[in-house]
Design a protein around this motif. Structure first.
Motif, PDB file in Angstrom:
ATOM      1  N   ALA B 192       0.837  -1.206   0.000  1.00  0.00           N
ATOM      2  CA  ALA B 192       0.000   0.000   0.000  1.00  0.00           C
ATOM      3  C   ALA B 192       0.869   1.251   0.000  1.00  0.00           C
ATOM      4  N   GLU B 193       1.931   1.217   0.784  1.00  0.00           N
ATOM      5  CA  GLU B 193       2.867   2.354   0.837  1.00  0.00           C
ATOM      6  C   GLU B 193       3.410   2.664  -0.542  1.00  0.00           C
ATOM      7  N   MET B 194       3.874   1.595  -1.162  1.00  0.00           N
ATOM      8  CA  MET B 194       4.513   1.764  -2.467  1.00  0.00           C
ATOM      9  C   MET B 194       3.508   2.284  -3.487  1.00  0.00           C
ATOM     10  N   ALA B 195       2.298   1.726  -3.437  1.00  0.00           N
ATOM     11  CA  ALA B 195       1.269   2.120  -4.401  1.00  0.00           C
ATOM     12  C   ALA B 195       0.901   3.595  -4.213  1.00  0.00           C
ATOM     13  N   LEU B 196       0.740   4.011  -2.956  1.00  0.00           N
ATOM     14  CA  LEU B 196       0.354   5.399  -2.679  1.00  0.00           C
ATOM     15  C   LEU B 196       1.452   6.370  -3.127  1.00  0.00           C
ATOM     16  N   TYR B 197       2.673   5.990  -2.834  1.00  0.00           N
ATOM     17  CA  TYR B 197       3.806   6.832  -3.235  1.00  0.00           C
ATOM     18  C   TYR B 197       3.877   6.937  -4.767  1.00  0.00           C
ATOM     19  N   LYS B 198       3.692   5.801  -5.430  1.00  0.00           N
ATOM     20  CA  LYS B 198       3.745   5.804  -6.901  1.00  0.00           C
ATOM     21  C   LYS B 198       2.628   6.657  -7.488  1.00  0.00           C
ATOM     22  N   THR B 227       8.505   3.077   4.682  1.00  0.00           N
ATOM     23  CA  THR B 227       9.758   2.857   3.950  1.00  0.00           C
ATOM     24  C   THR B 227      10.073   4.017   3.005  1.00  0.00           C
ATOM     25  N   PHE B 228       9.004   4.595   2.412  1.00  0.00           N
ATOM     26  CA  PHE B 228       9.235   5.681   1.444  1.00  0.00           C
ATOM     27  C   PHE B 228       8.968   7.053   2.051  1.00  0.00           C
ATOM     28  N   ALA B 229       8.914   7.138   3.394  1.00  0.00           N
ATOM     29  CA  ALA B 229       8.588   8.420   4.033  1.00  0.00           C
ATOM     30  C   ALA B 229       9.536   9.541   3.615  1.00  0.00           C
ATOM     31  N   PRO B 230      10.870   9.323   3.589  1.00  0.00           N
ATOM     32  CA  PRO B 230      11.750  10.420   3.154  1.00  0.00           C
ATOM     33  C   PRO B 230      11.501  10.810   1.696  1.00  0.00           C
ATOM     34  N   GLU B 231      11.305   9.800   0.824  1.00  0.00           N
ATOM     35  CA  GLU B 231      11.076  10.092  -0.593  1.00  0.00           C
ATOM     36  C   GLU B 231       9.762  10.849  -0.780  1.00  0.00           C
ATOM     37  N   ALA B 232       8.753  10.424  -0.031  1.00  0.00           N
ATOM     38  CA  ALA B 232       7.448  11.080  -0.140  1.00  0.00           C
ATOM     39  C   ALA B 232       7.552  12.534   0.315  1.00  0.00           C
ATOM     40  N   SER B 233       8.354  12.766   1.363  1.00  0.00           N
ATOM     41  CA  SER B 233       8.517  14.131   1.871  1.00  0.00           C
ATOM     42  C   SER B 233       9.212  15.016   0.828  1.00  0.00           C
ATOM     43  N   VAL B 234      10.258  14.469   0.215  1.00  0.00           N
ATOM     44  CA  VAL B 234      10.978  15.232  -0.823  1.00  0.00           C
ATOM     45  C   VAL B 234      10.038  15.521  -1.996  1.00  0.00           C
ATOM     46  N   ASP B 254      11.733  21.851   6.479  1.00  0.00           N
ATOM     47  CA  ASP B 254      12.100  21.890   7.903  1.00  0.00           C
ATOM     48  C   ASP B 254      11.683  20.596   8.588  1.00  0.00           C
ATOM     49  N   ASP B 255      10.479  20.156   8.228  1.00  0.00           N
ATOM     50  CA  ASP B 255       9.947  18.945   8.829  1.00  0.00           C
ATOM     51  C   ASP B 255      10.812  17.725   8.446  1.00  0.00           C
ATOM     52  N   PHE B 256      11.276  17.723   7.194  1.00  0.00           N
ATOM     53  CA  PHE B 256      12.138  16.631   6.702  1.00  0.00           C
ATOM     54  C   PHE B 256      13.413  16.560   7.546  1.00  0.00           C
ATOM     55  N   VAL B 257      14.036  17.732   7.772  1.00  0.00           N
ATOM     56  CA  VAL B 257      15.295  17.776   8.533  1.00  0.00           C
ATOM     57  C   VAL B 257      15.069  17.287   9.968  1.00  0.00           C
ATOM     58  N   THR B 258      13.912  17.632  10.530  1.00  0.00           N
ATOM     59  CA  THR B 258      13.623  17.213  11.910  1.00  0.00           C
ATOM     60  C   THR B 258      13.330  15.713  11.989  1.00  0.00           C
ATOM     61  N   ARG B 259      12.550  15.230  11.021  1.00  0.00           N
ATOM     62  CA  ARG B 259      12.133  13.818  11.082  1.00  0.00           C
ATOM     63  C   ARG B 259      13.228  12.847  10.653  1.00  0.00           C
ATOM     64  N   PHE B 260      14.038  13.255   9.703  1.00  0.00           N
ATOM     65  CA  PHE B 260      15.062  12.322   9.184  1.00  0.00           C
ATOM     66  C   PHE B 260      16.453  12.954   9.279  1.00  0.00           C
ATOM     67  N   PRO B 261      16.928  13.187  10.491  1.00  0.00           N
ATOM     68  CA  PRO B 261      18.221  13.898  10.617  1.00  0.00           C
ATOM     69  C   PRO B 261      19.409  13.125  10.038  1.00  0.00           C
ATOM     70  N   ARG B 262      19.275  11.796   9.942  1.00  0.00           N
ATOM     71  CA  ARG B 262      20.410  10.996   9.431  1.00  0.00           C
ATOM     72  C   ARG B 262      20.302  10.709   7.940  1.00  0.00           C
ATOM     73  N   GLU B 263      19.304  11.233   7.315  1.00  0.00           N
ATOM     74  CA  GLU B 263      19.125  11.023   5.870  1.00  0.00           C
ATOM     75  C   GLU B 263      20.289  11.630   5.096  1.00  0.00           C
ATOM     76  N   PRO B 264      20.837  10.952   4.112  1.00  0.00           N
ATOM     77  CA  PRO B 264      21.969  11.526   3.359  1.00  0.00           C
ATOM     78  C   PRO B 264      21.593  12.789   2.579  1.00  0.00           C
ATOM     79  N   ARG B 265      20.270  12.999   2.357  1.00  0.00           N
ATOM     80  CA  ARG B 265      19.867  14.170   1.553  1.00  0.00           C
ATOM     81  C   ARG B 265      19.620  15.415   2.404  1.00  0.00           C
TER      82      ARG B 265
END
Lengths: 172, 281
Positions: B192-198, B227-234, B254-265
């Protein structure tokens, strides 16, 4: 009907080819055995290598019988069989599987300066020198046997002679 | 033609030629001809042996260099801990491929995996369990159950009142199959995650920015640690920018930086946000 005629023809051709290869074997076996002896090492199983040469001929009778010079073709195979045998020996020695040379072999090698000098030449030069000087093949025959232009044969022979003389003088 | 050899060398060579000459009678060769014919008819075993040896060595190398898969892989933001072979998962998603045995405990069920591959996804109020390979056993308050490869189960509600959904095949849709993706997106778990993101990305690509924002916000609401939360945020921040809403896009950044501080992006998102606000009047 046509198929059976073809089969009979094929069998007849094969029998004929076998007969011709047999003739070549009887004619050149001694010469090829001597060449193999000169291109390998003392104590090498030359009879086995001689059979290998003619097995190639038996498996590809058309190649030998339709060659420009069947004799040159056979000697060409002999040089490659000898080269393969030397390579196998080197690999076996590398892994410590080579047979230990008998004292007789060692004595023969030290006594025979030419044998020793030949081992110092590169494979290509040694093949040309042995085929020309010891086997009496002509330049064009050697060119066909080793698969190179005639001028290359003379160049290799020139360098092989020089290196052989230098080696013989050093140990003679 | 080349010049002659020196006389002394020629003499040595002749001596050597005489020593190595082979002068066997024709009768000898006639005898050996039969042996030669017989040998030439034997199958070429050496060639097959060499091919077999090469195949064996290649297979051994392939087995040796095969890197074993990571036994437990968690999604970003998943809350879990492991003690020996027991994994406690309270929120988020785990992909499991244990070499031996592992037990996963969630608020709704217990799963035992032996040489199997599975996905366990815990959200508020439900656990989704999908068997990807092998057969797995799970226990709920209502008893013990089996799940085969390709099946999944959704267990929701309080631990004392679980409802077990019938096993459903994991759906696979083509990227352009919007109807299939919409149907799968209504379910739960990774599919479902993947489908919604797509669906969100597809809407953005065809220029339906409002629909893309709606779908990506829905993703964020339903799968905050998916699983796709960072991609969906971007994707959401870029869509908002395209839709002419730079302030909302900056807020998402701002929310992305707070939620995924270790994300390479993270550094790229920060730089993008700075540029975004520079052009805002």
């Amino acid at each position: 009907m046509d198929a059976s005629v073809d089969t009979v023809q094929a069998v007849s051709n094969r029998t004929e080819a076998l007969g011709e290869v047999r003739e070549l074997y009887l004619l050149h076996a001694n010469g090829i055995a001597a060449t193999l002896k000169r291109l390998t090492w003392p104590g090498c199983d030359v009879d086995d290598l001689l059979q290998e040469v003619f097995i190639v001929a038996l498996r590809r009778p058309q190649a030998v019988l339709f060659a420009q010079s069947p004799k040159a073709w056979l000697f060409g195979v002999a040089t490659r069989v000898a080269s393969g045998a030397r390579r196998k020996r080197r690999i076996r020695n590398l892994f410590g599987l080579g047979s230990v040379q008998s004292p007789m072999d060692a004595r023969l090698e030290s006594a025979d300066v030419i044998q020793h000098a030949l081992t110092k030449l590169s494979t290509r030069k040694r093949d040309v020198l042995v085929l020309f000087e010891l086997q009496g093949l002509t330049g064009p025959e050697i060119a066909q046997a080793v698969g190179c232009p005639l001028k290359t044969v003379w160049t290799r022979l020139h360098h092989a002679r020089k290196e052989l003389e230098a080696e013989v003088r050093r140990h003679g | 033609m080349a010049e002659e050899l020196a006389p002394e060398v020629k003499a040595s060579l002749e001596q050597f030629a005489a020593r190595t000459a082979v002068d066997r009678p024709t009768a000898h060769h006639e005898r050996t001809w039969g042996l030669l014919l017989e040998r030439s008819r034997r199958p070429r075993r050496a060639r097959w042996f060499a091919l077999g040896a090469i195949a064996a060595v290649t297979a051994a190398l392939l087995i040796a260099v095969r890197v074993p898969a990571e036994p437990v892989r968690a999604s970003t933001g998943a809350r879990w801990q492991q003690h020996d072979d027991v994994v406690q998962l309270s929120l988020g998603q785990l992909r499991l491929q244990p070499r031996d045995h592992v037990r996963v405990v969630t608020p709704h069920l217990e799963v035992d995996l032996y040489n199997a591959r599975a996905l366990v996804d815990v959200t508020d109020g439900q656990t989704v369990l999908a068997a990807e390979e092998g057969e797995i056993v799970y226990r709920t308050a209502r008893g013990e159950w089996h799940l085969k490869a390709g099946e999944r189960v959704v267990i929701s509600g309080a631990p004392d009142a679980v409802s077990v959904a019938a096993p459903v095949k994991i759906a696979t849709c083509g990227d352009g199959d919007a109807a299939c993706l919409s149907r799968v997106a209504q379910g739960s778990g990774l599919a479902a995650e993947m489908a919604l993101y797509k669906l969100g990305v597809a809407a953005r690509e065809r220029g339906s920015l409002d629909e893309a924002v709606r779908l990506l916000r829905e993703y964020r609401a339903r799968f905050p640690v998916g699983t796709f939360a960072p991609e969906a945020s971007v994707a959401l921040m870029l869509t908002l920018q395209s839709a002419g809403e730079p302030v909302a896009a900056a807020a998402e950044a701002d929310d992305f930086v707070t939620r995924f501080p270790r994300e390479p992006r993270v550094s790229k998102v920060r730089a993008w946000r700075t540029q975004l606000l520079e052009v805002v009047p």
